[in-house]
Design an enzyme around this catalytic site. Structure first.
Site, PDB file in Angstrom:
ATOM      1  CD  GLN A  17      -9.356  -2.922 -36.931  1.00 40.13           C
ATOM      2  OE1 GLN A  17     -10.225  -2.087 -35.051  1.00 40.13           O
ATOM      3  NE2 GLN A  17     -10.385  -2.368 -37.500  1.00 40.13           N
TER       4      GLN A  17
ATOM      5  CB  SER B  72       9.531  11.006  -1.245  1.00 43.08           C
ATOM      6  OG  SER B  72      11.048  11.637  -2.868  1.00 43.08           O
TER       7      SER B  72
ATOM      8  CD  GLU C  60       4.697  -2.389  -8.860  1.00 44.85           C
ATOM      9  OE1 GLU C  60       6.113  -2.571  -9.878  1.00 44.85           O
ATOM     10  OE2 GLU C  60       3.772  -2.426  -8.518  1.00 44.85           O
ATOM     11  N   GLY C  61       4.597   2.072 -12.010  1.00 40.09           N
ATOM     12  CA  GLY C  61       4.881   4.187 -12.676  1.00 40.09           C
ATOM     13  C   GLY C  61       4.121   3.641 -14.433  1.00 40.09           C
ATOM     14  CB  THR C  62       2.382   6.854 -16.010  1.00 42.43           C
ATOM     15  OG1 THR C  62       2.722   7.134 -15.667  1.00 42.43           O
ATOM     16  CG2 THR C  62       1.490   6.925 -14.767  1.00 42.43           C
TER      17      THR C  62
ATOM     18  CD1 TRP D 254      -5.122   4.348  -6.423  1.00 41.48           C
ATOM     19  CD2 TRP D 254      -6.808   3.673  -7.577  1.00 41.48           C
ATOM     20  NE1 TRP D 254      -5.963   5.294  -7.581  1.00 41.48           N
ATOM     21  CE2 TRP D 254      -6.764   4.426  -8.332  1.00 41.48           C
ATOM     22  CE3 TRP D 254      -7.403   2.711  -8.840  1.00 41.48           C
ATOM     23  CZ2 TRP D 254      -7.818   5.592  -8.589  1.00 41.48           C
ATOM     24  CZ3 TRP D 254      -8.358   2.717  -9.089  1.00 41.48           C
ATOM     25  CH2 TRP D 254      -8.380   3.970  -9.782  1.00 41.48           C
TER      26      TRP D 254
ATOM     27  CB  CYS E  70      -0.946   0.178   1.106  1.00 43.04           C
ATOM     28  SG  CYS E  70      -2.231  -1.639   1.092  1.00 43.04           S
TER      29      CYS E  70
ATOM     30  N   GLY F 193     -15.970  -7.950 -35.499  1.00 41.98           N
ATOM     31  CA  GLY F 193     -17.424  -8.344 -34.549  1.00 41.98           C
ATOM     32  C   GLY F 193     -16.960  -8.394 -33.115  1.00 41.98           C
TER      33      GLY F 193
ATOM     34  N   GLY G  51      -0.246   9.391  -6.655  1.00 43.73           N
ATOM     35  CA  GLY G  51       0.555   8.089  -6.879  1.00 43.73           C
ATOM     36  C   GLY G  51       1.549   8.367  -7.978  1.00 43.73           C
TER      37      GLY G  51
HETATM   38  C1  LIG Z   1      -5.579  -2.012 -11.060  1.00 48.03           C
HETATM   39  C2  LIG Z   1      -4.471  -0.787 -10.335  1.00 48.03           C
HETATM   40  C3  LIG Z   1      -3.741  -1.776  -8.853  1.00 48.03           C
HETATM   41  C4  LIG Z   1      -3.126  -0.729  -8.282  1.00 48.03           C
HETATM   42  N1  LIG Z   1      -2.072  -1.714  -7.242  1.00 48.03           N
HETATM   43  C5  LIG Z   1      -1.931  -0.625  -6.849  1.00 48.03           C
HETATM   44  C6  LIG Z   1      -1.137  -1.684  -5.533  1.00 48.03           C
HETATM   45  O1  LIG Z   1      -1.072  -2.722  -5.241  1.00 48.03           O
HETATM   46  N2  LIG Z   1      -0.347  -0.686  -4.152  1.00 48.03           N
HETATM   47  C7  LIG Z   1      -0.251   0.761  -5.008  1.00 48.03           C
HETATM   48  O2  LIG Z   1       0.685   1.482  -3.942  1.00 48.03           O
HETATM   49  N3  LIG Z   1      -0.471   1.352  -5.709  1.00 48.03           N
HETATM   50  C8  LIG Z   1      -1.323   0.338  -6.645  1.00 48.03           C
HETATM   51  N4  LIG Z   1      -2.250   1.303  -8.174  1.00 48.03           N
HETATM   52  C9  LIG Z   1      -2.183   2.540  -8.516  1.00 48.03           C
HETATM   53  C10 LIG Z   1      -0.748   2.987  -9.580  1.00 48.03           C
HETATM   54  O3  LIG Z   1       0.061   2.356  -9.221  1.00 48.03           O
HETATM   55  C11 LIG Z   1      -1.523   4.370  -9.504  1.00 48.03           C
HETATM   56  O4  LIG Z   1      -2.726   4.562  -9.648  1.00 48.03           O
HETATM   57  C12 LIG Z   1      -0.739   5.203 -10.596  1.00 48.03           C
HETATM   58  O5  LIG Z   1       1.015   4.991  -9.916  1.00 48.03           O
HETATM   59  C13 LIG Z   1      -0.329   6.733 -11.121  1.00 48.03           C
HETATM   60  O6  LIG Z   1      -1.042   7.176 -10.147  1.00 48.03           O
HETATM   61  P1  LIG Z   1      -1.744   8.123 -10.451  1.00 48.03           P
HETATM   62  O7  LIG Z   1      -3.637   7.125  -9.904  1.00 48.03           O
HETATM   63  O8  LIG Z   1      -2.228   8.740  -8.123  1.00 48.03           O
HETATM   64  O9  LIG Z   1      -2.437   9.117 -10.973  1.00 48.03           O
HETATM   65  P2  LIG Z   1      -1.331  10.494 -11.530  1.00 48.03           P
HETATM   66  O10 LIG Z   1      -0.504  10.536 -11.155  1.00 48.03           O
HETATM   67  O11 LIG Z   1      -2.317  11.336 -11.107  1.00 48.03           O
HETATM   68  O12 LIG Z   1      -0.894  11.115 -13.349  1.00 48.03           O
HETATM   69  C14 LIG Z   1      -2.391  11.180 -13.622  1.00 48.03           C
HETATM   70  C15 LIG Z   1      -1.552  11.376 -15.623  1.00 48.03           C
HETATM   71  O13 LIG Z   1      -0.562  12.467 -14.902  1.00 48.03           O
HETATM   72  C16 LIG Z   1      -0.159  11.772 -15.759  1.00 48.03           C
HETATM   73  N5  LIG Z   1       1.696  12.336 -14.945  1.00 48.03           N
HETATM   74  C17 LIG Z   1       2.030  12.521 -13.531  1.00 48.03           C
HETATM   75  N6  LIG Z   1       3.284  13.629 -13.425  1.00 48.03           N
HETATM   76  C18 LIG Z   1       3.628  13.257 -14.563  1.00 48.03           C
HETATM   77  C19 LIG Z   1       5.159  14.379 -14.635  1.00 48.03           C
HETATM   78  N7  LIG Z   1       5.595  14.485 -14.322  1.00 48.03           N
HETATM   79  N8  LIG Z   1       5.376  14.523 -16.322  1.00 48.03           N
HETATM   80  C20 LIG Z   1       4.478  13.399 -16.971  1.00 48.03           C
HETATM   81  N9  LIG Z   1       3.161  13.197 -16.880  1.00 48.03           N
HETATM   82  C21 LIG Z   1       3.243  13.093 -15.670  1.00 48.03           C
HETATM   83  C22 LIG Z   1       0.940  10.736 -15.129  1.00 48.03           C
HETATM   84  O14 LIG Z   1       1.289   9.646 -16.304  1.00 48.03           O
HETATM   85  C23 LIG Z   1      -0.213  10.617 -15.909  1.00 48.03           C
HETATM   86  O15 LIG Z   1      -0.979  10.141 -17.311  1.00 48.03           O
HETATM   87  C24 LIG Z   1      -2.741   0.390  -8.604  1.00 48.03           C
HETATM   88  C25 LIG Z   1      -4.267   0.283  -9.513  1.00 48.03           C
HETATM   89  C26 LIG Z   1      -4.817   0.583 -10.380  1.00 48.03           C
HETATM   90  C27 LIG Z   1      -5.545   0.896 -11.223  1.00 48.03           C
END
Ligand SMILES: Cc1cc2nc3c(=O)[nH]c(=O)nc-3n(C[C@H](O)[C@H](O)[C@H](O)COP(=O)(O)OP(=O)(O)OC[C@H]3O[C@@H](n4cnc5c(N)ncnc54)[C@H](O)[C@@H]3O)c2cc1C
Length: 433
Positions: free
Chosen positions: A386, A213, A413-415, A191, A157, A390, A164
């Protein structure tokens, strides 16, 4: 030169490789580079594939529709030794680093939702391994898994409703109660995979908000601790067999020994951070780089599943009096899908090997593998829909589920944007914003 070459060739013109090797001083089998999996790796891959094919895949549709945690399948995994402390330790033990990614690829090829239900626990285990003392590992890691008669799961967590990607924004706090040698944790996590249904929760909390951090620490919340409760369960787009929920932490009191790494180490780290030292946490970055190839391998598994399904379909389906694969538009797409999947796997295996053999991730190669594999999984599964037309859009066929599942690999795990940030900073040395 021409005569020499002729001498190296037999009567039929074939090259005598043994003779050439002898002249170049290469001993038989002495190769400095090989992409071939060892016999052990092939055996484990085939075993994992068998489980994915016979047990996971047939259950995929049902658990996706029910949107519930597939306890019976996880129990099956524990019974055959796919899920558990010993097996994960065995997968990790491979000195090449490839076995765990290989097993992940096969399992997620079977189904991503069930795959995450089985391997979501390893996120928490990685958290304990990353910061815990040997004593803490021995105490808590087995409790993350339980045993085949009493299977348990664990949750990691970190993310919060308002933080995030931006980990410096965590608001969950941990305060030390010296008189009782206890930590008191308050906050809300969002999440969390397995949040609330876990036996062990690993929680990241701030012990010093001013340090951002660098003021974070990891804590183990033991089973049944008062104040640690599941919040809302998240209804999701994909990986619906995996349980995702908020976790509420209200005056959660845990023994001092539940601070991962111990108090002495934390105090040292905080003192350094206050002096402005260790501003750049190489160790934390390395931890992420190490775990990313495993996550990447999961995405490769999903992409491969969709590609194989689409390939078979294209060879069967007829339109305009011929198989649809006879059209270049379809065949070239399948060629590109295969190409992208293999490229993603090569990046994944490289990063896994680098991690295990202690190489520096100078160019954030772990992030590269996760970025590429996540995006390939989304693109490939969309292309598979695709190709099926259908039928691809129908829940009667699995590729729409694979596409819904794949999307999370560009988010958690990092977008993808964060991976690009990490890579661009690593290659440039510039603090790209
Ligand atoms: C199914 C699922 C399982 C998950 N499991 C876990 C879990 O077990 N433990 C846990 O701790 N978390 C978990 N997560 C959370 C997940 O790691 C976060 O959703 C993810 O890190 C993104 O954070 P956020 O959703 O707050 O998006 P945000 O940080 O709000 O980002 C929103 C958008 O802005 C973009 N963005 C943000 N900052 C920047 C930047 N500096 N430059 C460019 N773009 C940026 C992001 O790439 C994204 O497109 C889970 C999420 C889901 C949906």
């Amino acid at each position: 030169m021409a005569t020499e070459q002729a001498e190296k060739q037999g009567a039929n013109g074939e090259v005598d490789e043994a003779q050439i090797q002898e002249q170049l001083g290469i001993e038989a089998g002495d190769t400095t580079f090989s992409l071939e999996l060892s016999q052990d790796q092939q055996d484990i891959r085939d075993w994992a594939h068998g489980f994915a094919e016979q047990t996971v895949r047939p259950a995929a549709h049902e658990w996706d529709e029910k949107e519930e945690f597939p306890w019976p399948v996880v129990q099956e995994a524990a019974k055959i030794g796919m899920y558990g402390f010993e097996s994960v330790a065995q997968f990790w033990a491979d000195p090449s680093g490839l076995t765990f990614p290989i097993v992940n690829e096969e399992l997620f090829w079977g189904d991503a939702g069930i795959g995450m239900a089985i391997f979501g626990t390893t996120l928490a285990v990685a958290g304990i391994f990353g910061s815990g003392t040997p004593e803490q590992m021995v105490e808590w890691v087995p409790q993350c898994f339980g045993d085949e008669n009493d299977v348990k799961v664990a949750a990691f967590c970190a993310s919060e409703p308002d933080a995030g990607s931006d980990v410096s924004g965590y608001r969950t706090t941990a305060k030390y109660d010296e008189a009782n040698d206890e930590w008191v944790i308050n906050g809300q996590k969002a999440w969390a995979t397995n949040g609330g249904i876990a036996n062990v929760h690993v929680v990241i909390a701030s012990v010093d908000r001013e340090l951002g951090s660098r003021g974070h620490a990891g804590f183990v919340i033991p089973p049944g601790t008062k104040g640690c409760e599941q919040g809302a369960k998240v209804k999701k787009h994909g990986i619906r067999a995996s349980h995702t929920a908020d976790v509420h932490l209200d005056d959660v009191r845990i023994p001092g020994s539940c601070l991962l790494g111990g108090k002495e180490k934390l105090d040292e780290r905080l003192a350094k951070a206050k002096e402005g030292k260790s501003a750049k946490s190489q160790a934390a970055m390395r931890t992420f780089e190490l775990s990313r190839p495993t996550v990447a391998a999961q995405a490769v598994g999903i992409a491969r599943a969709a590609y194989e399904y689409a390939l078979d379909y294209a060879k069967e389906r007829e339109a305009f009096g011929k198989k649809i694969i006879e059209n270049q538009a379809i065949a070239f797409t399948l060629a590109d899908m295969k190409l992208e999947i293999d490229a993603a796997r090569l990046l994944t295996h490289r990063a896994a090997w680098m991690g295990k053999t202690g190489k520096d991730f100078d160019n954030a190669e772990g992030s590269m593998s996760k970025l590429k594999a996540g995006e390939v999984a989304v693109w490939t599964t969309e292309r598979a829909i695709q190709i099926l037309g259908g039928n691809g859009y129908s829940r009667e066929f699995p590729v729409e589920r694979m596409h819904r599942d794949a999307k999370i690999w560009t988010i958690f795990e990092g977008t993808s944007e964060i991976q690009r940030l990490v890579i661009s900073r690593a290659i440039s040395g510039v603090h790209i914003q």
